[in-house]
Write an enzyme that holds these catalytic residues in place. Structure first.
Site, PDB file in Angstrom:
ATOM      1  N   ARG A   1      27.562  37.577  65.062  1.00  0.00           N
ATOM      2  CA  ARG A   1      28.429  36.540  64.036  1.00  0.00           C
ATOM      3  C   ARG A   1      28.898  35.312  64.996  1.00  0.00           C
ATOM      4  NH1 ARG A   1      30.673  40.898  59.701  1.00  0.00           N
ATOM      5  NH2 ARG A   1      28.581  41.062  58.837  1.00  0.00           N
TER       6      ARG A   1
ATOM      7  N   HIS B   1      22.403  34.633  57.055  1.00  0.00           N
ATOM      8  CA  HIS B   1      21.992  35.748  58.155  1.00  0.00           C
ATOM      9  C   HIS B   1      23.336  36.399  58.788  1.00  0.00           C
ATOM     10  CE1 HIS B   1      20.621  33.320  61.856  1.00  0.00           C
ATOM     11  NE2 HIS B   1      21.523  32.808  61.234  1.00  0.00           N
ATOM     12  N   GLU B   2      23.259  37.331  59.242  1.00  0.00           N
ATOM     13  CA  GLU B   2      24.450  38.286  60.020  1.00  0.00           C
ATOM     14  C   GLU B   2      25.609  38.199  59.031  1.00  0.00           C
ATOM     15  OE1 GLU B   2      23.350  39.605  62.204  1.00  0.00           O
ATOM     16  OE2 GLU B   2      21.598  38.575  62.968  1.00  0.00           O
ATOM     17  N   GLY B   3      25.628  38.596  57.799  1.00  0.00           N
ATOM     18  CA  GLY B   3      26.483  38.514  56.604  1.00  0.00           C
ATOM     19  C   GLY B   3      26.716  37.134  55.992  1.00  0.00           C
TER      20      GLY B   3
ATOM     21  N   GLN C   1      31.262  37.346  54.575  1.00  0.00           N
ATOM     22  CA  GLN C   1      32.492  37.001  55.684  1.00  0.00           C
ATOM     23  C   GLN C   1      34.049  36.743  54.989  1.00  0.00           C
ATOM     24  OE1 GLN C   1      31.676  37.146  58.913  1.00  0.00           O
ATOM     25  NE2 GLN C   1      29.486  37.240  58.282  1.00  0.00           N
TER      26      GLN C   1
END
Lengths: 611, 611
Positions: free
Chosen positions: B315, B459-461, B466
């Site tokens: 992240r 991407h990545e959350g 978040q």
């Protein structure tokens, strides 16, 4: 909710389109004829536009060298088919007189009906410029120019362009360097000149979708010393056909000296060719001489005034394009959110993984992103149809009302162009976000809408230019009368809304916003220095736009909540969408106006070497 | 201003990187060794990355069917060359121990040096995941997993992936359906399972850039009843090599049962393959049986805990990617604005067309767009390096300081990921805008930066995830101690800044913003109902992020204005950039926090049929 429902609410409940029928020009119309036009457009857009929107993106225009050395533009068959279907619908001439083959349709209804095409495929073909081009000729052309050029654009035989920008000048029209030299004052198509210069960003500048292309070209006539006059005062307007024609509108068989220099390869909006054109470089000499043949339109030196007739129309059309791209993304993401299951809602004890996953639309943040899109796009659509209604008022209203409509349009045009360009682009980004990873792939349509929409803050006058126009010209013109007229209309809405207890809180918020924008306008100009007033013209325009949209939403909500609105869902949705706009959006104007009010020069004074 | 100047100001003037040298782990380092690493990375990025950034976009990964029926991924030669140059630089193992072939470089310096690659070409190759994958194995793997898998990722022989998402589940990891069944508890590479399932959005999931690919895969081990355990508690982690290997790290010649099902065709970020992988469908049977061979990492049921080790790192890396794309656009648009002439500035009497056109950078609105980009991107870079410095503190600080760093990272990670993803994307849009029509063409790099950057909110959350993480978990965890620690650091900055008269007004503004965010946090949770608190988690995160960036900017300005900062331009630029942020950006938090404070449910309660 379908676009058709929304349009019907806006036309019939909000803008009282049927009242136009009482005017002589529209006397043969009825709600039935309006609906029939919308039926036709909705059908053609569904059958000939929407299915090919991805195709025209992946098979963007390209050129092929012909045996004779000329460049030929290759377009998908779908582009030809869409153009034919549109031309055959009669929409190119929808607003024209019956005797010119038109329908005498109110512009309001024309704009509403055209919305279907914008949503289905914004860039397939380039009909928008053809109609604008022909309208300009109807306003400023000679009778023969109208009969030869405009008539054949309205009937679909030919297409039209507007040629303003040049590679070295971009938005700065005073630096136009295309030169026009008189050849024959007495040509029946108008004083005949030979033009030499390069024009950049010309949409629809070359193709074979139609028999001929009618270019409207800004150029300068040299003074007696042979030099071009600096600034915009030296600019004149010329009609320059790709192929020369006679006074009967027949091709003479002679190619004019206008050559495709290349296509621009764009981020989006790929269904329309965008070209660099060389005028008069001698590739296609006429009568043995280099120089593109062009006929003067209007008076020498008044080219920009004429062109603005077309540009104002184009700016409203750009706002509509941005809005329809926004709505296309909204519909796609709404459909996705209604069908895709993922995750679980947050309950009192967190999430319960033993329950079945829910649909995306059951998550609060997905709803926030949907409602944001809806408030942006439906609000923008309402504003643009309001402007379209003003165009009808300007053309067919009583003299006082017509003049008021003209001036209101002057003030609202920069907002109608800029606000959807910025905010409906953001709506498209939210549509991607709702799709998650899938939205980032070309398997779903939303990434294309976002790319297509990015153009709208640039063409037909950039965001910065709209802002300078608004704060530097439109709110000041005629002693500030345009701004006063707008304020009066906003106050009318406030007064009406104050009568309804559930709307009073919003009416008060709008009154405050109006007062704040008015005060900021004064403070910005308090020193009388344009450099100070205009340093924050864009934040001013952003705040002004949000205030205008808040007004539109409150007026819509008033219509929806008063007894006479039909009880359809478009109407019911107005209250929550309005409420969203006042809670989540209108408060943003404070941050934008702070820098305007303080004439903040932080940016303007930033030393270049520190960037 | 070059990126190198900015990095040196941040590392040496602001974050006191040389102080790290006093720690035993970094004792053999010096400013010279730090600079040498940056020299190397700057050079490779310039020679092997930047020249090919457009190429890897226009020649996106595609598959070719091989004679044996398998799909082969075709990538440009430049991707191979960039990967080799990066691996040879030693950066894959930069942070590792000397005895493992590493440099024992502080993460701060590693992150700073890697910034050059992000700016030159964000998507060529996928080194980021390889390092994260190997780091995870170093934290949770068995000795043989470290020696076999991690070591060969650090030395560049193999690459790594993370396989979380599944086509049906997206962000909802509790719905992971990949199944892992025990085959042999006593395998020297760890308990050996057979995996069956599909993984979506796997970056670098298939290619031949390296000898092997090390997949880290989330899957569920069935319970005694043969059923998968619902929720995230049932998830375990497995290392699944594309090709099977022995305990010496040599390929056994047996292909594992992991098959490429297809490539995703993306809007941007096209230098990295993104894949759908089928695990264990029997395309490559192992020992005559379907099922991908995988070795358990860590304890059963603790897969998500392990994976978060990698995700947190990822992240921060995504935030850095967004930032470097933003800076790439800033540099491109600054260069364009400095060279392109167009128009004239507004003087007291308007514009004077008889004067020569000026460069774009002389227009106030262009400067506004440049300074906005600078404030966003340099501010984001500073925040990310601050986080990198916290990582070093967590790993090498005294126990109290290390724990404080860990908790601060927990709170700051959602901001470090989300804020650049949103705001540096907006910076890229401004970079397009400065280029006008040219920015919309593929002749300039800015449209690609904008497309590439759109991935980072996904991407990545996602952004929404978040925000839920920040307001739903991070500001509450350990009794709110993380938020208190952050507030203490912000208050330190306020105290310092109040000592300098020219900074006092900003210090007070920051104090107000901090108080406002703190109060909103409490009000959001006042009813204790997650559904109410989290309905506006995204606006909360936006406000929180702006407050954090305001803190970063004030701290930078304090460093720049105190005597000990070197007098370079990066330092001098801090005051106007900070001033911009406080005047144009920080006031935006009011609008975002209003809906948080009032627990506004307009969106959450919107009836579905009214959308």
């Amino acid at each position: 909710m379908s676009l058709r429902n929304t349009l019907e609410f806006l036309l019939y409940d909000w803008l009282d389109a049927p009242a136009l029928i009482e005017r002589p020009r529209f006397a043969e119309h009825s709600r039935e004829t309006f609906d029939a036009v919308m039926d036709t457009c909705e059908r053609i857009a569904r059958d000939k536009y929407a299915p090919f929107n991805r195709l025209i993106d992946s098979e963007e225009p390209r050129t092929e060298q012909q045996p004779d050395g000329n460049l030929h533009v290759v377009l998908p068959q779908a582009t030809y088919d869409a153009r034919i279907a549109y031309a055959e619908s009669g929409m190119l001439a929808a607003a024209q007189n019956y005797e010119h083959g038109g329908m005498q349709l109110p512009y309001l209804v024309e704009a509403a009906a055209n919305a279907f095409f914008g949503k289905a495929s914004i860039s397939i073909g380039a009909n928008l410029l053809t109609v604008g081009n022909a309208n300009l000729l109807m306003a400023y052309g000679t009778p023969s120019q109208k009969n030869v050029f405009a008539a054949n654009e309205f009937n679909g035989r030919w297409t039209g362009t507007m040629c303003l920008s040049e590679p070295q000048a971009g938005s700065s029209l005073s630096d136009v360097a295309t030169r026009a030299e008189l050849e024959e004052q007495g040509d029946p198509l108008g004083p005949r000149y030979r033009l030499r210069g390069n024009k950049m960003w010309i949409s629809g500048g070359e193709h074979e979708l139609a028999e001929n292309i009618v270019h409207l070209v800004l150029a300068k006539i040299p003074g007696p010393d042979g030099k071009l006059i600096p600034g915009v005062k030296g600019i004149s307007l010329f009609v320059v056909p790709k192929k020369l024609v006679d006074t009967q509108g027949q091709l003479t068989g002679v190619r004019n000296d206008v050559a495709l220099a290349g296509l621009n390869h764009k981020l989006g909006w790929r269904g329309t060719t965008n070209t660099l054109l060389n005028f008069g470089e001698g590739k296609f000499p006429v009568d043995g001489k280099a120089g593109a043949v062009g006929y003067l339109v209007g008076q020498p030196g008044e080219g920009l005034k004429c062109m603005f007739h077309m540009m104002n129309e184009a700016r409203i059309a750009i706002g509509m394009a941005a809005t329809m791209l926004g709505l296309a993304g909204y519909e796609a993401s709404l459909e996705y959110a209604r069908t895709r299951t993922q995750g679980r809602p947050v309950g009192a004890g967190g999430k319960d993984a033993s329950q079945a996953p829910v649909r995306l639309i059951e998550h609060a943040d997905i709803k926030r992103m949907l409602l944001t899109q809806k408030a942006y796009c439906d609000g923008a659509l309402a504003l643009l149809l309001y402007c379209a209604r003003l165009v009808d008022e300007q053309h067919t209203g009583a003299s006082g009302a017509a003049d008021e409509a003209r001036l209101l349009l002057e003030v609202l045009t920069p907002i109608a162009k800029s606000w959807p360009s910025e905010n409906c682009l953001e709506a498209n980004s939210l549509a991607i976000q709702i799709h998650g990873g899938y939205g980032y792939t070309r398997d779903f349509p939303v990434e294309q809408y976002w790319r297509d929409n990015r153009l709208n803050m640039i063409h037909e006058g950039t965001h910065g230019i709209q802002a300078m126009d608004l704060l530097g010209r439109k709110v000041l013109m005629e002693g500030g009368r345009g701004l006063k007229l707008l304020a009066a209309r906003i106050n009318d809405t406030i007064e009406k809304a104050l009568q309804q207890p559930e709307l009073a809180v919003y009416a008060n918020a709008l009154a405050q916003a109006l007062a704040r924008v008015g005060a900021a306008t004064k403070t910005a100009w308090a020193t009388g220095q344009p450099a100070e007033a205009l340093a924050n013209a864009v934040p001013y325009m952003q705040a002004f736009g949000h205030m205008v949209l808040a007004w539109v939403w409150l007026d819509l909500a008033h219509t929806a909540s008063s007894g006479d609105a039909s009880a359809n869902e478009a109407s019911q949705a107005c209250i929550p969408a309005m409420s969203f706009f006042y809670r989540y959006e209108l408060p943003k104007i404070d941050a934008w106006l702070r820098v305007v009010e303080s004439r903040d020069m932080t940016c303007a004074e930033m030393p270049e070497h520190l960037f």
